[in-house]
Design a protein around this motif. Structure first.
Motif, PDB file in Angstrom:
ATOM      1  N   UNK A  40       0.827  -1.217   0.000  1.00  0.00           N
ATOM      2  CA  UNK A  40       0.000   0.000   0.000  1.00  0.00           C
ATOM      3  C   UNK A  40       0.854   1.256   0.000  1.00  0.00           C
ATOM      4  N   UNK A  41       1.939   1.216   0.778  1.00  0.00           N
ATOM      5  CA  UNK A  41       2.838   2.378   0.822  1.00  0.00           C
ATOM      6  C   UNK A  41       3.470   2.619  -0.538  1.00  0.00           C
ATOM      7  N   UNK A  42       3.861   1.511  -1.200  1.00  0.00           N
ATOM      8  CA  UNK A  42       4.459   1.642  -2.532  1.00  0.00           C
ATOM      9  C   UNK A  42       3.457   2.198  -3.529  1.00  0.00           C
ATOM     10  N   UNK A  43       2.201   1.763  -3.406  1.00  0.00           N
ATOM     11  CA  UNK A  43       1.169   2.192  -4.349  1.00  0.00           C
ATOM     12  C   UNK A  43       0.925   3.688  -4.274  1.00  0.00           C
ATOM     13  N   UNK A  44       1.107   4.273  -3.090  1.00  0.00           N
ATOM     14  CA  UNK A  44       0.842   5.706  -2.913  1.00  0.00           C
ATOM     15  C   UNK A  44       2.124   6.541  -2.885  1.00  0.00           C
ATOM     16  N   UNK A  45       3.245   5.908  -3.148  1.00  0.00           N
ATOM     17  CA  UNK A  45       4.493   6.665  -3.156  1.00  0.00           C
ATOM     18  C   UNK A  45       4.479   7.675  -4.293  1.00  0.00           C
ATOM     19  N   UNK A  46       4.982   8.821  -4.047  1.00  0.00           N
ATOM     20  CA  UNK A  46       5.023   9.863  -5.071  1.00  0.00           C
ATOM     21  C   UNK A  46       3.840  10.798  -5.066  1.00  0.00           C
ATOM     22  N   UNK A  47       2.777  10.469  -4.329  1.00  0.00           N
ATOM     23  CA  UNK A  47       1.639  11.385  -4.241  1.00  0.00           C
ATOM     24  C   UNK A  47       2.052  12.660  -3.513  1.00  0.00           C
ATOM     25  N   UNK A  48       1.501  13.782  -3.887  1.00  0.00           N
ATOM     26  CA  UNK A  48       1.876  15.032  -3.216  1.00  0.00           C
ATOM     27  C   UNK A  48       1.367  15.077  -1.780  1.00  0.00           C
TER      28      UNK A  48
END
Length: 403
Positions: A40-48
Motif C-alpha cells: 500500500x505504501x508503494x502504491x501511494x508513493x510519489x503522491x503530493x
C-alpha cells in the motif's frame, strides 16, 4: 519503477509496480499484514503532500435590478452570503443597465458608484469576499464579457463604441494586471466567439465553462442542450489552439437564486455553476491572487444539505504543481498526475483529459499515475469530474513542456 524497458513498454504507469511493491509480493513466507502495508505504501508513493491551500467557493456571475435582474443589490449579496452560504461573490450587472434603462455609468451617483460602494460594504475579510465586476457587451469578439477588478475603485472599461470592442482595446485589456475577464455563451451564434479563428495572443484568460445547464467544454457534451450550438466556441476549441485558459463557473442568475438549486429550471439547469479557488485564506487579496493564478475549478452545485452543502472540492496537481500552472520541466521528467475529489455524493467517474481527449478514466475520487510520454511541444491536462447524481466539475488546465 527503474525497469530498463519501462519506456518501451508503457506510456502510462502506476507506482505500485515499483521495486518495493514487487519485492513485497515475491518475498516468500512472512507477515502478511506487514507485506500488504508495504504494498500500500508503494502504491501511494510519489503522491503530493496534503494541500497547504484551502478551497473556497463563490458566485462569479449574477444580476440585480440595476440592470435586468429581479432583486436589489442588497438582496443579491445577502442571499449569496446567508442562503447560498458562499465564501465569495461578484456582481456582474450589464453595462447597458437593462434595455430601456440608464447605463451603469449614467448619473451622479451612478449605478457603478452604487456597485463600488456595496462591494466594499458587504466584504467581511476572512468570511465573505466581494469582487468588483460587471458584464460588458464586446462584439465582435465575445459579446458577453464579465470583467473582474482587483481595485475596488476601478472605472468601467469603455472604448470607441459602447457594446463593441476593437482589437486594440482587447489588447489593452489583456495587458492589464489589475483585472481578469471571462466570456460566456461562447458557443452561441448570437453571443459567441470563434476560438478557431481568434489569434492565440487574443485568447481570453478565462472561460465561463458552466452557468446553468450550458456547459461549454466541447460541442455535444452531455450537460448542455442549447437551441443553437456553433463549432469553435468551446473550451476544447481554445485548448487545441494552444490557449492556456482557466475555467470559472457562474450561475448567470437573474432571480436572486445564485448558488441555489431550484426547481424553476429542469434537468442540468437546476444546478447553478460555481467557482472553486485554492487560496491561502478568504480575503480579497488571497482570493483574487488565486483567480489570477488560475487555481480555479468550476462545478455544478447540488442541494444545500449534507456535509459538503452541495459543494465539490477538486484537487488536481501534476508533480505537485497546481491547476492553472504552466510548467517547463527537463526532458527526462516523468509526470506524476494526482487528483482528489470530495463531494456529497459518490464520484461516478474522474477523467484526466490530455490534449483534448479522454486519457485516463477512474471510478475513484482519488487517483495517481505516471505519464511518461510527451506528445506535443506543450501537453495540456485538465480534469473532468462526474458525480452519480449527474453533476459535473472541471478544473483549469495544467500545461507541461519538457526539454
Amino acid at each position: 519503477m527503474n525497469h530498463p524497458d519501462k519506456y518501451t513498454a508503457k506510456r502510462i504507469d502506476t507506482p505500485n509496480r515499483s521495486k518495493a511493491f514487487t519485492d513485497a509480493v515475491y518475498s516468500g513466507v512472512g507477515d502478511t499484514r506487514a507485506l500488504i502495508a508495504e504494498m500500500n505504501a508503494a502504491e501511494h508513493s510519489g503522491e503530493p503532500s496534503p494541500p497547504t491551500l484551502k478551497a473556497f467557493v463563490g458566485e462569479m456571475h449574477g444580476h440585480t435590478n440595476l440592470s435586468d435582474g429581479a432583486v436589489d443589490i442588497d438582496t443579491y449579496f445577502t442571499n449569496l452570503r446567508d442562503i447560498a452560504k458562499l465564501d465569495f461573490a461578484a456582481l456582474s450587472d450589464h453595462d447597458h443597465g437593462g434595455v430601456g434603462k440608464p447605463e451603469l455609468w449614467v448619473g451622479s451617483p451612478s449605478k457603478w458608484d452604487v456597485i463600488r460602494k456595496k462591494v466594499k460594504e458587504y466584504r467581511i475579510e476572512g468570511q465573505f469576499t466581494t469582487i468588483l465586476a460587471y458584464e460588458r457587451d464586446s462584439y465582435p469578439f465575445f459579446n458577453n464579457l464579465v470583467i473582474y477588478f482587483e481595485n475596488d475603485d476601478a472605472d468601467m472599461v469603455r472604448g470607441v463604441r459602447d457594446g463593441e470592442l476593437t482589437e486594440a482595446e482587447l489588447r489593452v485589456l489583456l495587458a492589464r494586471e489589475d483585472c481578469v475577464f471571462a466570456p460566456h455563451d461562447t458557443y452561441m451564434l448570437t453571443s459567441g466567439a470563434d476560438f478557431t479563428a481568434l489569434p492565440i495572443d487574443l485568447m481570453p484568460p478565462f472561460l465561463e465553462i458552466i452557468s446553468r445547464g450550458d456547459a461549454a467544454e466541447y460541442m455535444g457534451n452531455p450537460c448542455a442542450e442549447p437551441s443553437v450550438a456553433i463549432e469553435g466556441g468551446y473550451f476544447q476549441d481554445a485548448i487545441r489552439r494552444g490557449a492556456h485558459m482557466g475555467v470559472i463557473g457562474g450561475s448567470d442568475d437573474h432571480q436572486g437564486l445564485g448558488g441555489q438549486v431550484t426547481e424553476a429550471y429542469r434537468g442540468y439547469a437546476q444546478y447553478p455553476g460555481l467557482t472553486g479557488v485554492w487560496a491561502e485564506e478568504n480575503t480579497h487579496k488571497a482570493i483574487f491572487d488565486a483567480i489570477k493564478a488560475k487555481r480555479t475549478y468550476a462545478f455544478m452545485r447540488g442541494p444545500l444539505d449534507g456535509s459538503m452543502n452541495g459543494r465539490m472540492e477538486i484537487d488536481f496537481r501534476i508533480n505537485g504543481h497546481w491547476m492553472g500552472e504552466e510548467l517547463t520541466l527537463p526532458a527526462d521528467t516523468d509526470l506524476s498526475v494526482y487528483w482528489n475529489v470530495k463531494s456529497d455524493v459518490p464520484v461516478k467517474r474522474v477523467t484526466v483529459v490530455k490534449n483534448c481527449r479522454d486519457y485516463v478514466m477512474m471510478a475513484k475520487p482519488t487517483g495517481f499515475f505516471l505519464d511518461y510520454k510527451q506528445e506535443q511541444e506543450r501537453d495540456i491536462y485538465y480534469l473532468r469530474v462526474e458525480l452519480t447524481d449527474g453533476r459535473f466539475g472541471w478544473t483549469s488546465p495544467i500545461s507541461v513542456s519538457r526539454g
